[in-house]
Write a protein that holds these residues in place. Structure first.
Motif, PDB file in Angstrom:
ATOM      1  N   ILE A   1      21.383   1.923 -36.224  1.00 29.69           N
ATOM      2  CA  ILE A   1      22.654   1.870 -35.504  1.00 29.69           C
ATOM      3  C   ILE A   1      23.749   2.642 -36.235  1.00 29.69           C
ATOM      4  N   SER A   2      23.396   3.374 -37.277  1.00 27.65           N
ATOM      5  CA  SER A   2      24.407   4.064 -38.077  1.00 27.65           C
ATOM      6  C   SER A   2      24.507   5.525 -37.665  1.00 27.65           C
ATOM      7  N   GLU A   3      25.693   6.058 -37.800  1.00 36.16           N
ATOM      8  CA  GLU A   3      25.874   7.503 -37.711  1.00 36.16           C
ATOM      9  C   GLU A   3      25.887   8.056 -39.134  1.00 36.16           C
ATOM     10  N   PRO A   4      25.310   9.234 -39.346  1.00 30.41           N
ATOM     11  CA  PRO A   4      25.347   9.796 -40.693  1.00 30.41           C
ATOM     12  C   PRO A   4      26.774  10.120 -41.107  1.00 30.41           C
ATOM     13  N   THR A   5      27.107   9.733 -42.319  1.00 33.09           N
ATOM     14  CA  THR A   5      28.418  10.118 -42.843  1.00 33.09           C
ATOM     15  C   THR A   5      28.247  11.368 -43.699  1.00 33.09           C
ATOM     16  N   ILE A   6      29.355  11.999 -44.006  1.00 32.40           N
ATOM     17  CA  ILE A   6      29.304  13.231 -44.793  1.00 32.40           C
ATOM     18  C   ILE A   6      28.934  12.852 -46.221  1.00 32.40           C
ATOM     19  N   PRO A   7      27.838  13.408 -46.746  1.00 35.25           N
ATOM     20  CA  PRO A   7      27.290  12.893 -48.023  1.00 35.25           C
ATOM     21  C   PRO A   7      28.014  13.442 -49.257  1.00 35.25           C
ATOM     22  N   LYS A   8      29.317  13.298 -49.265  1.00 32.57           N
ATOM     23  CA  LYS A   8      30.091  13.824 -50.396  1.00 32.57           C
ATOM     24  C   LYS A   8      29.717  13.148 -51.706  1.00 32.57           C
ATOM     25  N   GLU A   9      29.417  11.843 -51.625  1.00 31.74           N
ATOM     26  CA  GLU A   9      29.154  11.113 -52.865  1.00 31.74           C
ATOM     27  C   GLU A   9      27.901  11.650 -53.549  1.00 31.74           C
ATOM     28  N   TRP A  10      26.926  12.125 -52.760  1.00 34.97           N
ATOM     29  CA  TRP A  10      25.714  12.708 -53.364  1.00 34.97           C
ATOM     30  C   TRP A  10      26.019  14.095 -53.928  1.00 34.97           C
ATOM     31  N   ALA A  11      26.834  14.856 -53.232  1.00 34.21           N
ATOM     32  CA  ALA A  11      27.215  16.173 -53.761  1.00 34.21           C
ATOM     33  C   ALA A  11      27.990  16.015 -55.059  1.00 34.21           C
ATOM     34  N   GLU A  12      28.820  14.989 -55.138  1.00 35.65           N
ATOM     35  CA  GLU A  12      29.558  14.748 -56.384  1.00 35.65           C
ATOM     36  C   GLU A  12      28.611  14.445 -57.540  1.00 35.65           C
ATOM     37  N   LEU A  13      27.425  13.955 -57.220  1.00 38.64           N
ATOM     38  CA  LEU A  13      26.422  13.670 -58.259  1.00 38.64           C
ATOM     39  C   LEU A  13      25.548  14.885 -58.554  1.00 38.64           C
ATOM     40  N   GLY A  14      25.780  15.988 -57.840  1.00 37.15           N
ATOM     41  CA  GLY A  14      25.062  17.210 -58.174  1.00 37.15           C
ATOM     42  C   GLY A  14      23.974  17.626 -57.206  1.00 37.15           C
ATOM     43  N   TYR A  15      23.929  17.029 -56.046  1.00 31.70           N
ATOM     44  CA  TYR A  15      22.897  17.360 -55.062  1.00 31.70           C
ATOM     45  C   TYR A  15      23.461  18.253 -53.952  1.00 31.70           C
ATOM     46  N   ALA A  16      22.621  19.130 -53.449  1.00 27.69           N
ATOM     47  CA  ALA A  16      22.883  19.761 -52.154  1.00 27.69           C
ATOM     48  C   ALA A  16      22.376  18.770 -51.118  1.00 27.69           C
ATOM     49  N   ALA A  17      23.295  18.071 -50.495  1.00 28.04           N
ATOM     50  CA  ALA A  17      22.924  16.887 -49.712  1.00 28.04           C
ATOM     51  C   ALA A  17      23.109  17.144 -48.222  1.00 28.04           C
ATOM     52  N   LEU A  18      22.059  16.890 -47.485  1.00 30.67           N
ATOM     53  CA  LEU A  18      22.061  17.119 -46.041  1.00 30.67           C
ATOM     54  C   LEU A  18      21.884  15.764 -45.349  1.00 30.67           C
ATOM     55  N   ALA A  19      22.879  15.374 -44.558  1.00 35.29           N
ATOM     56  CA  ALA A  19      22.822  14.107 -43.812  1.00 35.29           C
ATOM     57  C   ALA A  19      22.514  14.436 -42.363  1.00 35.29           C
ATOM     58  N   VAL A  20      21.308  14.118 -41.961  1.00 42.10           N
ATOM     59  CA  VAL A  20      20.826  14.549 -40.657  1.00 42.10           C
ATOM     60  C   VAL A  20      21.172  13.529 -39.578  1.00 42.10           C
ATOM     61  N   ALA A  21      21.515  14.049 -38.397  1.00 43.65           N
ATOM     62  CA  ALA A  21      21.753  13.221 -37.218  1.00 43.65           C
ATOM     63  C   ALA A  21      20.655  13.527 -36.207  1.00 43.65           C
ATOM     64  N   PRO A  22      19.508  12.853 -36.313  1.00 39.07           N
ATOM     65  CA  PRO A  22      18.424  13.148 -35.370  1.00 39.07           C
ATOM     66  C   PRO A  22      18.868  12.914 -33.921  1.00 39.07           C
ATOM     67  N   ARG A  23      18.106  13.491 -33.017  1.00 33.59           N
ATOM     68  CA  ARG A  23      18.464  13.421 -31.583  1.00 33.59           C
ATOM     69  C   ARG A  23      18.773  11.988 -31.151  1.00 33.59           C
ATOM     70  N   GLY A  24      19.790  11.890 -30.321  1.00 33.71           N
ATOM     71  CA  GLY A  24      20.243  10.570 -29.883  1.00 33.71           C
ATOM     72  C   GLY A  24      21.413  10.062 -30.686  1.00 33.71           C
ATOM     73  N   LYS A  25      21.552  10.539 -31.930  1.00 33.83           N
ATOM     74  CA  LYS A  25      22.774  10.224 -32.680  1.00 33.83           C
ATOM     75  C   LYS A  25      23.929  11.001 -32.052  1.00 33.83           C
ATOM     76  N   LEU A  26      25.139  10.586 -32.332  1.00 35.63           N
ATOM     77  CA  LEU A  26      26.274  11.062 -31.532  1.00 35.63           C
ATOM     78  C   LEU A  26      26.388  12.577 -31.472  1.00 35.63           C
ATOM     79  N   ARG A  27      26.199  13.240 -32.568  1.00 35.63           N
ATOM     80  CA  ARG A  27      26.419  14.683 -32.563  1.00 35.63           C
ATOM     81  C   ARG A  27      25.168  15.447 -32.139  1.00 35.63           C
ATOM     82  N   SER A  28      24.125  14.721 -31.780  1.00 34.98           N
ATOM     83  CA  SER A  28      22.873  15.361 -31.349  1.00 34.98           C
ATOM     84  C   SER A  28      22.364  14.743 -30.051  1.00 34.98           C
ATOM     85  N   ASN A  29      23.270  14.257 -29.227  1.00 28.52           N
ATOM     86  CA  ASN A  29      22.810  13.498 -28.055  1.00 28.52           C
ATOM     87  C   ASN A  29      23.170  14.153 -26.727  1.00 28.52           C
ATOM     88  N   ALA A  30      23.460  15.440 -26.754  1.00 18.98           N
ATOM     89  CA  ALA A  30      23.837  16.086 -25.498  1.00 18.98           C
ATOM     90  C   ALA A  30      22.674  16.133 -24.521  1.00 18.98           C
TER      91      ALA A  30
END
Lengths: 281, 305
Positions: free
Chosen positions: B84-113
């Motif tokens: 039931i969650s929407e992906p948030t922008i993974p800034k906290e992981w980038a701050e730890l040194g990762y190239a972090a990709l937070a995916v919104a699979p189909r059906g999530k708000l930004r992928s549900n067209a």
């Protein structure tokens, strides 16, 4: 600050809009414990909002429970434990799934939508949606007017403050409490939305003024319900708990099974129903 | 009294399981990733991008990508959202040194067209047909996110990990199984979608309750439902996982019954660690377990090196 006038205007506007409820049975969610319905109501705008309603099996009236929406696009349906004991209304406010005809809330994005002006801030309408839901629930014949509860985040406090008849409030996961201070404590969403918005060029003074209308601490003195506030940092939340006339704090243990059982038992005791655990032992 | 640790969770593995998923991956069109830098979402330490890419069925999927402003390359980390969650922008992981990709699979708000089964709804969307089950594209969308990271010059293709809890934990397992040569670490909390037919018999909580509701209306479909979800069950993916995997469980989890988490742990063939948290439910040790997750990922993916 025109705090009282602002909120009176919300009430007045809502009073001009007929709720026009429609209930549709939901057979899949109807069990031996309760009968379930999908509910649609009109709130200000006008805008049709959605609720999931269930009524326990047996002789009523039953205690009533309004589950106000969390911050997010989806709210889970009420657990069968709640459906078996309470007349439960789980609200989806405008923009959330099932209440998104014409407006889809963005995450991130909702928290700052229209925030430059208290009159346009989306939470003005979201609070109205909660008040409409409370009015509907309290008005149901199956609901015992002496046992009406609300559960959720700051929307529970605001609803309890602005509608008489709510006798118990269970509050956790606050977003709008001291939000202008809390946004500086981490880069985590949703409060990071405020920082993003300020980076885009808005003014802290401007959005702080708007948020002040919605901070639960401003509404707390009007809450007559017995209120439980789940707190992680007791000092941080002390001003809110102290401002609630019948407030008490529960120190979150982060043993969320234990915490959930406590929350359940607290509300059950106030509503005169047995406590139940979601974890089947 | 439940036996959380030793309860058998039976899932039949379809004979064409591997072929089914190979066919799905082969059917995916070219990725065509599009990255748009988002200055107002970026900070002094992290650069943020709005990402989209093409996945199974030609559907365009969205993601947020956050990268440190310090010198790379960085280990890549894909964060997978809950049900039931929407992906948030993974800034906290980038701050730890990762190239972090937070995916919104189909059906999530930004992928549900195009695909929008709703919530509740996703878990039972076309659940009687494994070819058209709603989760088919959803699973593949996460696998395709791996390909997005592999195409990024600042992400080290030899240090890619997965992190998520609940649905994010379950899809961490399926993704690691479908990309065993790439994924080097999986942090898997309170795994969902493992023991899919057993779980609804152990709980009345959502989302598994959606299956109980479906079968209440369609009791004759139970065999077809069982046949479908076997293709999606984490217990059937687990034997193919090669990456070190950390599992964390709440021993009073009413959402994803702990029995299914223990079964997943048993089914993993390689390096694995299990952290259990008494008196915890679906948070599975949060917030303290986050530090354990960070340490696990750092040990295997070496941010800052």
């Amino acid at each position: 600050m025109d705090f009282d006038a602002y909120w009176r205007a919300v009430d007045d506007e809502l009073a001009t809009v007929a709720a026009r409820p429609v209930l549709d049975p939901v057979p899949a969610r109807t069990t031996a414990e309760a009968t379930s319905f999908a509910v649609r109501l009109t709130s200000i705008g006008p805008y049709r909002i959605y609720g999931s309603l269930s009524i326990p099996t047996g002789e009523g009236p039953f205690p009533a429970l309004l589950q106000v929406p969390r911050y997010g696009s989806v709210n889970n349906m009420a657990h069968v434990n709640d459906r078996s004991r309470y007349v439960v209304l789980t609200l989806m406010h405008r923009g959330q799934r099932l209440a998104d005809d014409g407006f889809q809330a963005a995450y991130p994005g909702l928290l700052t939508l229209g925030i430059d002006d208290p009159a346009t801030y989306i939470y003005r309408a979201i609070v109205a949606d909660c008040l409409r839901a409370a009015e509907f629930l309290i008005g149901l014949a199956e609901a015992d007017p002496a046992r009406v509860a609300v559960a959720g985040n700051e929307l529970a406090v605001l609803t309890a403050a602005r509608r008489t008849g709510i006798t118990a409030a269970r509050v956790s996961d606050l977003v709008l409490y001291r939000a202008m201070e809390a946004r500086l404590r981490s880069s985590h969403y949703p409060l990071e939305e405020l920082n993003d918005y300020l980076r885009a060029g808005s003014s802290a003074a401007v959005i702080g003024r708007t948020l002040d209308y919605f901070d639960p601490i401003r509404h707390a003195p009007s809450v007559t319900a017995k209120t439980l506030v789940a707190v992680e940092d007791a000092d941080w939340y002390a001003p809110l708990v102290n401002a609630l006339p019948a407030g008490e704090a529960y120190q979150v243990t982060h043993l969320d099974g234990t915490d959930a059982d406590y929350y359940d038992a607290w509300l059950a005791e106030r509503c005169g129903v047995p406590a139940l655990s979601k974890f089947i032992r | 009294m439940r036996d959380l640790v030793n309860t058998t969770v039976d899932v039949t593995r379809p004979a064409d399981f591997d072929d089914f998923w190979a066919a799905g991956l082969a059917a995916c069109p070219p990725l065509d990733p599009v990255l748009t830098e988002m200055p107002t979402l970026s900070t002094e330490r992290v650069r943020v991008y709005d990402v989209s890419y093409v996945s199974y069925g030609g559907l365009r999927v969205s993601a947020w990508y956050a990268v440190p402003r310090s010198d790379g390359p960085y280990p890549g980390l894909i964060t997978i959202p809950g049900y039931i969650s929407e992906p948030t922008i993974p800034k906290e992981w980038a701050e730890l040194g990762y190239a972090a990709l937070a995916v919104a699979p189909r059906g999530k708000l930004r992928s549900n067209a195009v695909f929008d089964p709703g919530y509740p709804g996703l878990l039972t969307h076309n659940i009687v047909d494994h070819h058209t089950y709603g989760y088919r594209g959803f699973y593949l969308d996460v696998v395709r996110a791996v390909d997005v990271l592999l195409g990024r010059p600042e992400a080290d293709s030899d240090r890619i990990g997965l992190a998520g809890s609940s649905q994010g934990g379950g899809l961490g397992i399926s993704t690691a199984a479908l990309r065993p040569e790439v994924i080097k670490a999986v942090a898997c909390g309170a795994p969902y979608l493992c023991g899919i037919m057993t779980a609804p018999t152990l709980t009345r909580s959502y989302p598994y309750e959606e299956i109980n509701e479906y079968l209440r209306l369609h009791p004759r479909d139970v065999d077809r439902v069982r046949e479908t979800v076997a293709y999606y069950d984490g217990l059937n993916f687990a034997p193919a996982v090669q990456a070190p995997t950390m599992i964390y469980l709440g021993l009073e989890d009413d959402v994803c019954p702990p029995e299914t988490g223990f079964a997943l742990h048993r089914a993993l063939p390689g390096e694995k660690t299990l952290h259990t948290y008494p008196n915890c439910a679906h948070h599975a040790g949060l917030p303290g377990v986050l530090r354990v997750v960070e340490e696990f990922l750092a040990d295997h993916l070496k941010p800052g090196s």
